[in-house]
Design a protein around this motif. Structure first.
Motif, short mmCIF file in Angstrom:
data_model
loop_
_atom_site.label_atom_id
_atom_site.label_comp_id
_atom_site.label_asym_id
_atom_site.label_seq_id
_atom_site.Cartn_x
_atom_site.Cartn_y
_atom_site.Cartn_z
N GLU A 1 -19.08 30.74 13.66
CA GLU A 1 -18.86 29.57 13.29
C GLU A 1 -18.91 28.54 14.01
OE1 GLU A 1 -20.39 28.29 10.86
OE2 GLU A 1 -19.45 30.61 9.52
N GLU B 1 -12.83 17.62 8.21
CA GLU B 1 -12.60 19.64 8.18
C GLU B 1 -12.18 19.67 9.78
OE1 GLU B 1 -15.73 22.14 6.37
OE2 GLU B 1 -16.86 21.54 8.39
N PHE B 2 -12.07 20.80 9.68
CA PHE B 2 -12.02 21.93 10.81
C PHE B 2 -13.27 23.13 10.61
CE2 PHE B 2 -7.52 21.54 10.51
CZ PHE B 2 -7.35 20.74 10.58
N MET C 1 -8.32 29.76 3.03
CA MET C 1 -8.64 29.33 4.77
C MET C 1 -7.61 30.47 4.98
SD MET C 1 -10.25 25.89 5.32
CE MET C 1 -9.10 25.07 5.09
N VAL D 1 -11.99 31.79 4.28
CA VAL D 1 -13.10 31.22 4.63
C VAL D 1 -12.13 30.96 5.98
CG1 VAL D 1 -14.03 28.24 5.13
CG2 VAL D 1 -14.10 29.32 2.94
N GLY E 1 -16.02 25.93 10.96
CA GLY E 1 -15.93 27.24 10.27
C GLY E 1 -16.57 26.99 9.10
N GLY E 2 -16.25 28.62 8.62
CA GLY E 2 -16.93 28.98 7.86
C GLY E 2 -16.58 29.82 6.58
N LYS E 3 -17.98 31.23 5.95
CA LYS E 3 -16.97 31.73 5.39
C LYS E 3 -17.56 33.02 6.42
CE LYS E 3 -18.72 30.17 1.65
NZ LYS E 3 -19.63 28.95 1.45
N ALA F 1 -7.82 19.96 0.94
CA ALA F 1 -7.29 21.32 1.62
C ALA F 1 -6.59 21.18 3.04
CB ALA F 1 -7.82 22.45 1.45
N ASP F 2 -7.34 20.56 4.37
CA ASP F 2 -7.19 20.33 5.43
C ASP F 2 -5.46 19.30 5.73
OD1 ASP F 2 -9.53 21.11 4.91
OD2 ASP F 2 -9.88 21.05 6.44
N ARG G 1 -17.88 16.50 6.73
CA ARG G 1 -19.18 17.40 6.44
C ARG G 1 -20.38 16.93 5.45
NH1 ARG G 1 -18.24 22.80 4.85
NH2 ARG G 1 -19.79 22.48 3.65
N LEU H 1 -10.37 17.02 4.17
CA LEU H 1 -10.65 17.47 2.26
C LEU H 1 -8.73 17.43 1.95
CD1 LEU H 1 -13.31 20.29 3.16
CD2 LEU H 1 -13.70 17.39 2.64
N LEU I 1 -18.36 17.20 -0.99
CA LEU I 1 -17.93 17.14 -0.27
C LEU I 1 -17.83 16.68 1.16
CD1 LEU I 1 -16.45 20.79 -0.14
CD2 LEU I 1 -15.20 19.50 -0.42
N GLU J 1 -22.28 26.21 14.55
CA GLU J 1 -22.08 24.51 14.13
C GLU J 1 -21.97 23.98 14.94
OE1 GLU J 1 -18.82 24.51 11.34
OE2 GLU J 1 -19.23 25.72 9.65
N LEU K 1 -7.83 27.91 -1.64
CA LEU K 1 -8.71 27.05 -1.10
C LEU K 1 -9.26 26.89 -2.97
CD1 LEU K 1 -11.03 27.20 1.14
CD2 LEU K 1 -9.91 25.76 1.18
N ALA L 1 -11.75 28.55 9.91
CA ALA L 1 -11.40 27.03 10.27
C ALA L 1 -10.99 27.50 11.86
CB ALA L 1 -11.00 26.23 9.40
N1 LIG Z 1 -15.26 25.54 7.30
C1 LIG Z 1 -14.33 24.89 6.81
N2 LIG Z 1 -14.23 24.84 5.71
C2 LIG Z 1 -13.22 24.34 4.63
C3 LIG Z 1 -11.82 23.44 5.33
N3 LIG Z 1 -12.05 22.88 4.09
C4 LIG Z 1 -12.55 22.65 3.09
O1 LIG Z 1 -11.51 23.07 2.54
N4 LIG Z 1 -12.84 23.68 3.29
C5 LIG Z 1 -14.00 24.60 2.22
C6 LIG Z 1 -15.82 23.62 2.06
C7 LIG Z 1 -16.46 24.76 1.86
O2 LIG Z 1 -16.31 24.57 0.03
C8 LIG Z 1 -15.81 26.38 2.28
C9 LIG Z 1 -16.32 26.91 3.63
O3 LIG Z 1 -17.31 26.55 3.49
P1 LIG Z 1 -18.83 26.47 4.06
O4 LIG Z 1 -20.37 25.47 4.14
O5 LIG Z 1 -18.04 25.79 5.53
O6 LIG Z 1 -18.80 27.60 5.09
P2 LIG Z 1 -20.29 28.34 5.52
O7 LIG Z 1 -20.70 27.61 6.94
O8 LIG Z 1 -20.41 29.79 5.48
O9 LIG Z 1 -21.60 27.55 4.75
P3 LIG Z 1 -22.44 28.82 3.85
O10 LIG Z 1 -23.43 30.13 4.32
O11 LIG Z 1 -22.14 29.05 2.73
O12 LIG Z 1 -23.53 27.59 3.54
O13 LIG Z 1 -14.80 26.09 2.26
C10 LIG Z 1 -12.37 22.90 6.88
O14 LIG Z 1 -10.83 23.18 7.00
N5 LIG Z 1 -13.26 24.33 7.11
#
Ligand SMILES: Nc1nc2c([nH]c(=O)n2[C@H]2C[C@H](O)[C@@H](COP(=O)(O)OP(=O)(O)OP(=O)(O)O)O2)c(=O)[nH]1
Length: 129
Positions: free
Chosen positions: A51, A32-33, A78, A4, A35-37, A114-115, A21, A112, A27, A55, A72, A6
């Motif tokens: 991202e 959070e910051f 991350m 992930v 970002g994403g996968k 982690a953040d 979020r 969150l 969640l 977003e 995470l 961010a």
């Molecule tokens: N983007 C983001 N995700 C975070 C942060 N902290 C944290 O624990 N996460 C976790 C939350 C989610 O389980 C994972 C990121 O998934 P996401 O839902 O943002 O990913 P994505 O935009 O690619 O969404 P999707 O396509 O999988 O639905 O990381 C952060 O600061 N930024």
């Protein structure tokens, strides 16, 4: 292990952008910051730029990395970069809200879990005003 990415978007005056979020339920409401996968075959930096575009509707310039791999849950790590706004003003397309946090406000949102350590590391990287 999936990645992930961010973006800690920093604006003049040491302001940092936090995003609340909307999902999943576990969640939702946490901050959070943006970002994403990272997609298969995509570079981390490309994912970060994509991202932020998807977003919050901005183009970011990617700066220095914050720390190494942040753990995470569930087989994810991350990776975090300081970024600046290259163009556009952030709008919440997928989040409940966005908030700029100035110095003295960095812990005013419910990060969150982690953040929280990431925000501490960021604070040490930002110049003091
Ligand atoms: N983007 C983001 N995700 C975070 C942060 N902290 C944290 O624990 N996460 C976790 C939350 C989610 O389980 C994972 C990121 O998934 P996401 O839902 O943002 O990913 P994505 O935009 O690619 O969404 P999707 O396509 O999988 O639905 O990381 C952060 O600061 N930024």
């Amino acid at each position: 292990m999936r990645t992930v990415v961010a973006a800690v978007i920093v604006a003049p005056g040491g302001r940092v952008l936090a995003a609340q979020r909307a999902e999943p339920a576990a969640l939702a409401g946490g901050w959070e910051f943006p970002g994403g996968k990272v997609d298969p075959g995509e570079s981390d930096e490309a994912a970060l730029v994509r991202e932020c575009r998807e977003e919050i509707g901005v183009e970011v310039a990617v700066g220095r990395r914050v720390g190494a791999d942040w753990p995470l849950a569930e087989g994810y790590v991350m990776r975090v970069w300081l970024c600046s706004l290259a163009s556009g003003e952030p709008v919440a397309k997928e989040h409940l809200a966005l908030r700029w946090l100035g110095p003295g406000e960095y812990y005013d949102v419910a990060w969150l879990s982690a953040d929280l350590p990431i925000m501490r590391a960021v604070e040490n990287l930002l110049p003091e005003d």
